[in-house]
Scaffold this active site. Sequence first.
Site, mmCIF file in Angstrom:
data_model
loop_
_atom_site.group_PDB
_atom_site.id
_atom_site.type_symbol
_atom_site.label_atom_id
_atom_site.label_comp_id
_atom_site.label_asym_id
_atom_site.label_seq_id
_atom_site.Cartn_x
_atom_site.Cartn_y
_atom_site.Cartn_z
ATOM 1 N N GLU A 44 12.297 2.207 0.186
ATOM 2 C CA GLU A 44 12.160 1.986 1.712
ATOM 3 C C GLU A 44 13.510 1.634 2.259
ATOM 4 O O GLU A 44 13.888 0.598 2.067
ATOM 5 C CB GLU A 44 10.680 1.269 2.088
ATOM 6 N N GLY B 90 -9.026 -7.402 -2.278
ATOM 7 C CA GLY B 90 -9.799 -7.172 -1.164
ATOM 8 C C GLY B 90 -9.623 -6.063 -0.659
ATOM 9 O O GLY B 90 -10.417 -5.073 -0.031
ATOM 10 N N ILE B 91 -8.437 -5.309 -0.707
ATOM 11 C CA ILE B 91 -8.054 -4.151 -0.091
ATOM 12 C C ILE B 91 -8.896 -3.058 -0.869
ATOM 13 O O ILE B 91 -9.415 -2.100 -0.073
ATOM 14 C CB ILE B 91 -6.802 -3.737 -0.071
ATOM 15 N N HIS C 169 4.941 3.578 6.087
ATOM 16 C CA HIS C 169 4.346 2.260 5.732
ATOM 17 C C HIS C 169 3.759 1.473 7.006
ATOM 18 O O HIS C 169 4.178 0.684 7.645
ATOM 19 C CB HIS C 169 5.719 1.342 5.389
ATOM 20 N N THR D 80 -1.405 2.833 -1.436
ATOM 21 C CA THR D 80 -0.765 1.930 -0.011
ATOM 22 C C THR D 80 -0.442 0.606 -0.423
ATOM 23 O O THR D 80 -0.585 -0.403 0.232
ATOM 24 C CB THR D 80 -2.271 1.892 0.712
ATOM 25 N N ALA D 81 -0.166 0.203 -1.808
ATOM 26 C CA ALA D 81 0.251 -1.055 -2.288
ATOM 27 C C ALA D 81 1.716 -1.239 -2.010
ATOM 28 O O ALA D 81 2.401 -1.505 -1.099
ATOM 29 C CB ALA D 81 -0.138 -0.889 -3.780
ATOM 30 N N ARG D 82 2.516 -1.083 -3.060
ATOM 31 C CA ARG D 82 3.875 -0.895 -3.188
ATOM 32 C C ARG D 82 4.459 0.268 -3.744
ATOM 33 O O ARG D 82 3.995 0.675 -4.758
ATOM 34 C CB ARG D 82 4.432 -2.290 -3.741
ATOM 35 N N ASP E 107 1.690 5.908 1.699
ATOM 36 C CA ASP E 107 2.396 4.848 2.581
ATOM 37 C C ASP E 107 3.548 4.065 2.235
ATOM 38 O O ASP E 107 4.009 3.429 3.266
ATOM 39 C CB ASP E 107 0.818 4.129 3.058
#
Length: 346
Positions: free
Chosen positions: A289, A178-179, A307, A258-260, A284
């Site tokens: 993290e 979707g993203i 993030h 922008t995933a992981r 991101d």
Amino acid sequence: MEATVPNGRASAASPPKVLLLGKIELAHAAFEALTKSVTIVTPKSTNRDDFLAESRSGAFDGCKVAYRNFDSFSITGPFDATVLDALPNSLRFICHCGAGYDQIDVPACTERGIRVSNTPSAVDDATADTGIFLLLGALRNFNSCLFTLRRGEWRGSPPPELGHDPRGKILGFVGFGGIGQNMAAKARHFGLQIRYFKPNRLSVAEEERLGATYVDFDTLLAESDIISLNLRLNETTRHIISEAEFRKMKKGVVIINTARGAVIDEVALVNALDQGQVSSAGLDVYEDEPSVHPGLIKNDRCMLLPHMGTYTSETERKMEEWALDNVVKAVKSGVLRSIVPEQQNM
């Protein structure tokens, strides 16, 4: 807005119990409605060891559903077999507020008959917008001038290398859910050509609608001017981009994630940036993290965000409402609105 009640074993007439892990920040109306039909139990613990001890003491006995968000990691740590073994046998559903759910050990949940839900499409717009922002900033080499301007040095001396226009460039998606599809639709307005790789190819009709062309993984690496990572993190996808993959890419490729963070080997990315194999990156998410590799921090060709992909009031509310809807459905009918893909046949 939290409603806390005394813990303990429920009588037959007591309302269902829901374990609340993390605060409800925006979906106040939906949460208030939920509290009218269930008993909300909140832990007193503030760290993993205390949480495990509190759980083993029977404090959460009778809880059928657990609502959790990303920030609750600071209390429970990874939602792994150790946590699951400490929680009561009554627990049958975990309703996660977020699209990514790598903090949860889904196989361990499946083994114990616990179903897991997430909030998949709720995040599509906001995360795709973030991806486009990072893509344009990294491609145009805007980041370095953000700092020189604030230092009173205008563009700096010497000025940064010239950036690149997006028009005509090939944007390759690794993962195209979707993203990724949302981001691709927006990217087409900038004249980008869309390629994608995912294990299950889309139908011809879907490809035509999205203006996307399927290619195998190695072809995507070799032909893309920009590569966007849009896939779930699991043991198969961890470090799917590492030294060998960087060597297959065009020299000067732009990387967007922008995933992981852990889908990229961060050390390999820093090396590829230093060697010029990767010209710039828009990130991101990070492998450890909130720590960020110092090689990324010091590289002014990296567009870095802490993030913030879903960090809008509209999206955060949508995610909370979706997760709370999963809680309601689990309590009332024993089903979920959005069970995670690994458990679709459970």
